[in-house]
Scaffold this active site. Structure first.
Site, short mmCIF file in Angstrom:
data_model
loop_
_atom_site.label_atom_id
_atom_site.label_comp_id
_atom_site.label_asym_id
_atom_site.label_seq_id
_atom_site.Cartn_x
_atom_site.Cartn_y
_atom_site.Cartn_z
N HIS A 124 85.30 48.43 19.13
CA HIS A 124 84.65 47.60 20.14
C HIS A 124 83.81 46.53 19.46
O HIS A 124 83.19 46.76 18.42
CB HIS A 124 83.78 48.46 21.06
CG HIS A 124 83.32 47.74 22.29
ND1 HIS A 124 82.27 46.85 22.27
CD2 HIS A 124 83.77 47.76 23.56
CE1 HIS A 124 82.10 46.36 23.49
NE2 HIS A 124 83.00 46.89 24.28
N LYS A 156 79.03 52.33 28.14
CA LYS A 156 78.17 51.94 27.03
C LYS A 156 76.92 52.84 26.99
O LYS A 156 77.01 54.03 27.30
CB LYS A 156 77.84 50.46 27.11
CG LYS A 156 79.11 49.59 27.20
CD LYS A 156 78.85 48.13 27.06
CE LYS A 156 80.14 47.35 27.20
NZ LYS A 156 79.94 45.91 26.98
N ASN A 199 83.98 51.59 30.51
CA ASN A 199 83.11 51.82 29.37
C ASN A 199 81.66 51.70 29.82
O ASN A 199 81.17 50.60 30.07
CB ASN A 199 83.43 50.80 28.27
CG ASN A 199 82.54 50.97 27.05
OD1 ASN A 199 81.84 51.96 26.90
ND2 ASN A 199 82.55 49.98 26.17
N SER A 259 83.94 40.52 31.07
CA SER A 259 83.35 40.22 32.39
C SER A 259 84.35 40.43 33.52
O SER A 259 84.41 39.65 34.47
CB SER A 259 82.79 38.79 32.41
OG SER A 259 81.71 38.65 31.51
N GLU A 316 89.42 41.79 23.94
CA GLU A 316 88.10 41.49 24.49
C GLU A 316 87.51 40.27 23.79
O GLU A 316 86.95 40.39 22.70
CB GLU A 316 87.17 42.70 24.34
CG GLU A 316 87.22 43.38 22.99
CD GLU A 316 85.98 44.21 22.71
OE1 GLU A 316 85.29 44.57 23.66
OE2 GLU A 316 85.71 44.47 21.53
N GLY A 368 79.50 40.20 28.70
CA GLY A 368 78.13 40.16 29.15
C GLY A 368 77.61 38.76 29.44
O GLY A 368 76.42 38.58 29.67
N GLU A 416 81.01 45.29 19.99
CA GLU A 416 79.59 45.58 19.76
C GLU A 416 79.39 46.42 18.51
O GLU A 416 78.41 46.26 17.78
CB GLU A 416 79.01 46.29 21.00
CG GLU A 416 78.90 45.34 22.18
CD GLU A 416 78.85 46.05 23.52
OE1 GLU A 416 78.89 45.33 24.53
OE2 GLU A 416 78.80 47.30 23.57
#
Length: 275
Positions: free
Chosen positions: A97, A13, A11, A213, A167, A173, A99
Protein backbone atom coordinates in the site's frame (compact mmCIF):
# COMPACT_ATOMS: atom_id res chain seq x y z
CA UNK A 1 -17.61 -9.52 -20.34
CA UNK A 2 -14.15 -10.56 -19.13
CA UNK A 3 -15.36 -13.41 -16.93
CA UNK A 4 -13.30 -12.05 -14.04
CA UNK A 5 -15.29 -11.90 -10.80
CA UNK A 6 -15.65 -8.43 -9.34
CA UNK A 7 -13.66 -7.91 -6.14
CA UNK A 8 -14.17 -5.01 -3.74
CA UNK A 9 -11.97 -4.43 -0.72
CA UNK A 10 -12.69 -2.21 2.25
CA UNK A 11 -9.47 -0.94 3.83
CA UNK A 12 -10.32 0.58 7.21
CA UNK A 13 -6.71 1.64 7.78
CA UNK A 14 -5.95 2.85 11.35
CA UNK A 15 -9.53 3.71 12.29
CA UNK A 16 -12.26 2.58 14.62
CA UNK A 17 -13.36 1.96 18.18
CA UNK A 18 -15.16 -1.16 19.36
CA UNK A 19 -18.47 0.68 19.15
CA UNK A 20 -17.79 1.95 15.63
CA UNK A 21 -16.67 -1.48 14.45
CA UNK A 22 -19.88 -3.01 15.77
CA UNK A 23 -21.97 -0.38 13.95
CA UNK A 24 -20.21 -1.01 10.64
CA UNK A 25 -20.47 -4.79 10.97
CA UNK A 26 -24.16 -4.57 11.86
CA UNK A 27 -24.81 -2.45 8.77
CA UNK A 28 -22.87 -4.78 6.48
CA UNK A 29 -24.59 -7.84 7.92
CA UNK A 30 -28.02 -6.34 7.19
CA UNK A 31 -27.13 -5.06 3.72
CA UNK A 32 -28.43 -6.54 0.48
CA UNK A 33 -25.41 -7.17 -1.76
CA UNK A 34 -24.81 -9.32 -4.84
CA UNK A 35 -24.25 -13.00 -4.17
CA UNK A 36 -20.70 -14.41 -3.96
CA UNK A 37 -21.08 -15.82 -7.47
CA UNK A 38 -20.92 -12.24 -8.79
CA UNK A 39 -18.71 -10.39 -6.31
CA UNK A 40 -15.99 -11.11 -3.78
CA UNK A 41 -15.89 -8.77 -0.78
CA UNK A 42 -12.78 -8.44 1.38
CA UNK A 43 -12.78 -6.35 4.56
CA UNK A 44 -9.47 -5.22 6.07
CA UNK A 45 -9.87 -3.86 9.61
CA UNK A 46 -6.98 -2.99 11.93
CA UNK A 47 -5.35 -6.25 13.01
CA UNK A 48 -6.59 -5.96 16.60
CA UNK A 49 -10.18 -6.20 15.31
CA UNK A 50 -9.66 -9.22 13.06
CA UNK A 51 -10.82 -11.77 15.69
CA UNK A 52 -13.95 -9.69 16.37
CA UNK A 53 -14.90 -9.57 12.69
CA UNK A 54 -14.07 -13.25 12.31
CA UNK A 55 -16.77 -13.99 14.87
CA UNK A 56 -19.38 -11.40 13.83
CA UNK A 57 -19.07 -10.49 10.13
CA UNK A 58 -21.32 -12.23 7.61
CA UNK A 59 -19.83 -15.45 6.25
CA UNK A 60 -19.97 -14.43 2.58
CA UNK A 61 -17.43 -11.63 3.23
CA UNK A 62 -13.72 -12.44 3.56
CA UNK A 63 -11.17 -10.82 5.86
CA UNK A 64 -7.79 -9.32 5.06
CA UNK A 65 -4.91 -8.08 7.15
CA UNK A 66 -3.47 -4.70 6.23
CA UNK A 67 0.11 -5.93 6.41
CA UNK A 68 2.33 -8.87 7.33
CA UNK A 69 5.98 -9.59 8.04
CA UNK A 70 8.45 -10.80 5.40
CA UNK A 71 8.87 -14.23 6.97
CA UNK A 72 8.22 -16.28 10.06
CA UNK A 73 7.63 -14.55 13.38
CA UNK A 74 10.27 -13.85 15.97
CA UNK A 75 11.96 -10.78 17.44
CA UNK A 76 10.09 -8.29 15.24
CA UNK A 77 8.21 -6.04 17.65
CA UNK A 78 4.96 -4.68 16.29
CA UNK A 79 4.77 -7.00 13.30
CA UNK A 80 2.22 -9.71 12.52
CA UNK A 81 3.29 -12.92 10.80
CA UNK A 82 1.58 -14.83 8.03
CA UNK A 83 1.42 -17.84 10.34
CA UNK A 84 -0.56 -15.81 12.88
CA UNK A 85 -3.01 -14.71 10.21
CA UNK A 86 -3.41 -18.23 8.89
CA UNK A 87 -4.00 -19.46 12.46
CA UNK A 88 -6.88 -16.95 12.70
CA UNK A 89 -8.21 -18.14 9.31
CA UNK A 90 -7.61 -14.75 7.69
CA UNK A 91 -7.14 -15.59 3.99
CA UNK A 92 -6.11 -12.21 2.52
CA UNK A 93 -3.44 -9.58 3.12
CA UNK A 94 -2.94 -6.14 1.56
CA UNK A 95 0.70 -5.51 0.63
CA UNK A 96 2.57 -2.62 -0.96
CA UNK A 97 0.00 0.00 0.00
CA UNK A 98 1.27 3.47 -0.88
CA UNK A 99 1.09 4.61 2.72
CA UNK A 100 3.47 1.86 3.75
CA UNK A 101 5.73 2.61 0.80
CA UNK A 102 5.82 6.38 1.28
CA UNK A 103 5.25 6.89 5.02
CA UNK A 104 7.02 3.79 6.35
CA UNK A 105 9.71 3.38 3.73
CA UNK A 106 8.87 -0.06 2.35
CA UNK A 107 10.90 -0.70 -0.79
CA UNK A 108 9.80 -2.61 -3.88
CA UNK A 109 12.08 -5.44 -2.73
CA UNK A 110 10.54 -5.59 0.73
CA UNK A 111 7.04 -5.66 -0.73
CA UNK A 112 8.08 -8.43 -3.11
CA UNK A 113 9.53 -10.47 -0.24
CA UNK A 114 6.29 -10.10 1.71
CA UNK A 115 4.20 -11.13 -1.28
CA UNK A 116 6.35 -14.17 -2.01
CA UNK A 117 6.30 -15.38 1.58
CA UNK A 118 2.56 -14.82 2.04
CA UNK A 119 1.83 -16.77 -1.13
CA UNK A 120 4.18 -19.57 -0.10
CA UNK A 121 2.13 -20.05 3.06
CA UNK A 122 -1.19 -20.16 1.24
CA UNK A 123 -2.41 -16.59 1.68
CA UNK A 124 -4.04 -14.46 -1.00
CA UNK A 125 -2.55 -11.04 -1.71
CA UNK A 126 -3.89 -7.67 -2.79
CA UNK A 127 -0.78 -6.10 -4.30
CA UNK A 128 -0.91 -2.30 -4.45
CA UNK A 129 0.95 -0.17 -6.97
CA UNK A 130 0.74 3.44 -8.07
CA UNK A 131 2.48 6.69 -8.90
CA UNK A 132 2.82 10.13 -7.33
CA UNK A 133 1.47 13.28 -8.95
CA UNK A 134 4.99 14.33 -9.91
CA UNK A 135 5.59 10.98 -11.61
CA UNK A 136 2.31 11.23 -13.50
CA UNK A 137 3.09 14.75 -14.67
CA UNK A 138 6.44 13.47 -15.95
CA UNK A 139 4.64 10.67 -17.85
CA UNK A 140 6.37 8.07 -15.66
CA UNK A 141 3.21 6.26 -14.51
CA UNK A 142 3.70 3.08 -16.53
CA UNK A 143 7.42 2.89 -15.76
CA UNK A 144 6.86 3.26 -12.01
CA UNK A 145 4.15 0.62 -11.91
CA UNK A 146 6.19 -1.74 -14.11
CA UNK A 147 9.10 -1.42 -11.67
CA UNK A 148 6.86 -2.20 -8.69
CA UNK A 149 5.26 -5.24 -10.33
CA UNK A 150 8.57 -6.47 -11.81
CA UNK A 151 10.03 -6.80 -8.30
CA UNK A 152 7.18 -9.18 -7.42
CA UNK A 153 7.38 -11.04 -10.75
CA UNK A 154 11.01 -11.90 -9.99
CA UNK A 155 9.96 -13.57 -6.72
CA UNK A 156 6.74 -15.46 -7.48
CA UNK A 157 5.92 -18.37 -9.76
CA UNK A 158 2.12 -18.31 -9.63
CA UNK A 159 -0.23 -15.36 -9.88
CA UNK A 160 -3.44 -17.24 -9.14
CA UNK A 161 -3.75 -15.81 -5.62
CA UNK A 162 -2.80 -12.22 -6.45
CA UNK A 163 -5.10 -9.28 -7.10
CA UNK A 164 -3.48 -6.03 -8.22
CA UNK A 165 -4.79 -2.73 -6.88
CA UNK A 166 -3.86 0.35 -8.89
CA UNK A 167 -3.90 3.30 -6.49
CA UNK A 168 -2.68 6.63 -7.88
CA UNK A 169 -1.08 8.21 -4.82
CA UNK A 170 -2.22 11.66 -5.89
CA UNK A 171 -5.84 10.52 -5.61
CA UNK A 172 -5.67 9.03 -2.11
CA UNK A 173 -7.42 11.13 0.52
CA UNK A 174 -7.44 14.17 -1.77
CA UNK A 175 -10.90 13.89 -3.26
CA UNK A 176 -9.23 13.78 -6.68
CA UNK A 177 -10.07 10.75 -8.78
CA UNK A 178 -8.45 9.45 -11.91
CA UNK A 179 -10.91 9.87 -14.74
CA UNK A 180 -12.42 6.62 -15.98
CA UNK A 181 -10.25 7.00 -19.08
CA UNK A 182 -7.06 7.53 -17.04
CA UNK A 183 -7.83 4.56 -14.81
CA UNK A 184 -8.68 2.34 -17.78
CA UNK A 185 -5.48 3.30 -19.59
CA UNK A 186 -3.35 2.39 -16.59
CA UNK A 187 -5.21 -0.86 -15.91
CA UNK A 188 -4.79 -1.81 -19.56
CA UNK A 189 -1.08 -0.95 -19.36
CA UNK A 190 -0.70 -3.22 -16.31
CA UNK A 191 -2.40 -6.03 -18.18
CA UNK A 192 -0.19 -5.43 -21.20
CA UNK A 193 2.97 -5.55 -19.06
CA UNK A 194 1.87 -8.83 -17.53
CA UNK A 195 1.10 -10.24 -20.96
CA UNK A 196 4.57 -9.38 -22.23
CA UNK A 197 6.55 -10.30 -19.11
CA UNK A 198 4.58 -12.98 -17.27
CA UNK A 199 2.13 -14.52 -19.75
CA UNK A 200 -1.07 -13.82 -21.63
CA UNK A 201 -3.11 -16.23 -19.51
CA UNK A 202 -2.09 -14.43 -16.31
CA UNK A 203 -2.79 -11.06 -17.89
CA UNK A 204 -6.32 -12.03 -18.84
CA UNK A 205 -7.18 -13.84 -15.62
CA UNK A 206 -5.76 -11.48 -13.00
CA UNK A 207 -8.15 -9.02 -11.40
CA UNK A 208 -7.10 -5.36 -11.19
CA UNK A 209 -8.83 -3.07 -8.72
CA UNK A 210 -8.92 0.71 -8.76
CA UNK A 211 -8.30 2.67 -5.56
CA UNK A 212 -8.27 6.44 -5.21
CA UNK A 213 -11.11 8.38 -3.54
CA UNK A 214 -13.65 5.77 -4.67
CA UNK A 215 -17.18 6.71 -3.62
CA UNK A 216 -20.80 5.91 -4.39
CA UNK A 217 -20.82 8.95 -6.68
CA UNK A 218 -18.01 7.82 -9.01
CA UNK A 219 -17.87 4.03 -8.74
CA UNK A 220 -20.41 3.25 -11.47
CA UNK A 221 -18.56 5.15 -14.18
CA UNK A 222 -15.21 3.75 -13.07
CA UNK A 223 -16.65 0.25 -12.87
CA UNK A 224 -17.94 0.44 -16.44
CA UNK A 225 -14.38 0.26 -17.79
CA UNK A 226 -13.42 -3.16 -19.19
CA UNK A 227 -10.14 -3.57 -17.30
CA UNK A 228 -11.39 -2.36 -13.90
CA UNK A 229 -12.37 -5.48 -11.97
CA UNK A 230 -13.35 -3.84 -8.70
CA UNK A 231 -12.22 -1.32 -6.11
CA UNK A 232 -10.00 -1.00 -3.08
CA UNK A 233 -11.96 1.45 -0.96
CA UNK A 234 -10.64 3.47 1.97
CA UNK A 235 -12.71 6.28 3.45
CA UNK A 236 -16.00 5.22 1.91
CA UNK A 237 -15.65 1.71 3.39
CA UNK A 238 -16.20 3.31 6.78
CA UNK A 239 -19.57 4.69 5.69
CA UNK A 240 -22.94 3.19 4.81
CA UNK A 241 -22.33 4.17 1.16
CA UNK A 242 -19.91 1.23 0.92
CA UNK A 243 -22.98 -0.89 0.16
CA UNK A 244 -23.68 1.26 -2.90
CA UNK A 245 -20.17 0.60 -4.15
CA UNK A 246 -20.69 -3.14 -3.73
CA UNK A 247 -23.80 -2.88 -5.89
CA UNK A 248 -22.37 -0.49 -8.47
CA UNK A 249 -21.35 -2.87 -11.23
CA UNK A 250 -24.03 -5.52 -10.73
CA UNK A 251 -27.19 -3.49 -10.27
CA UNK A 252 -26.67 0.06 -11.62
CA UNK A 253 -28.70 2.53 -9.59
CA UNK A 254 -29.67 -0.09 -7.02
CA UNK A 255 -27.60 1.45 -4.25
CA UNK A 256 -29.42 4.78 -4.17
CA UNK A 257 -32.72 2.99 -3.68
CA UNK A 258 -31.31 0.59 -1.12
CA UNK A 259 -30.22 2.86 1.70
CA UNK A 260 -30.25 6.48 2.79
CA UNK A 261 -26.58 6.80 3.60
CA UNK A 262 -26.60 10.57 3.10
CA UNK A 263 -28.97 10.94 6.01
CA UNK A 264 -27.12 8.35 8.10
CA UNK A 265 -23.71 9.98 7.71
CA UNK A 266 -20.35 8.28 8.33
CA UNK A 267 -19.71 5.72 11.04
CA UNK A 268 -16.20 7.15 11.39
CA UNK A 269 -15.09 10.64 10.42
CA UNK A 270 -12.67 10.82 7.53
CA UNK A 271 -9.02 10.99 8.52
CA UNK A 272 -6.19 12.71 6.72
CA UNK A 273 -5.12 9.57 4.87
CA UNK A 274 -8.37 8.03 3.66
CA UNK A 275 -8.68 6.71 0.14
Amino acid sequence: MSGRKLIVGGNWKCNGTLEQVKAIVDHLNDAHVPCPNHIEVVIAPPSCYLPILKNTLRSDFNLAAQNCWTGKGGAFTGEISVEMLMNMNVPWVILGHSERRTLLGESDQMVADKVAYALSQGMKVILCCGETLEQREKNETNAVIARQIKAVAEKVQSWGNIVIAYEPIWAIGTGKVATPQQAQETHAAIRAWLSQNVGEAVAQQIRIQYGGSVSAANCKELGSQPDIDGFLVGGASLKPEFVDILNAKIYPGFGEKLNSYQEMGPFIADGSHQR
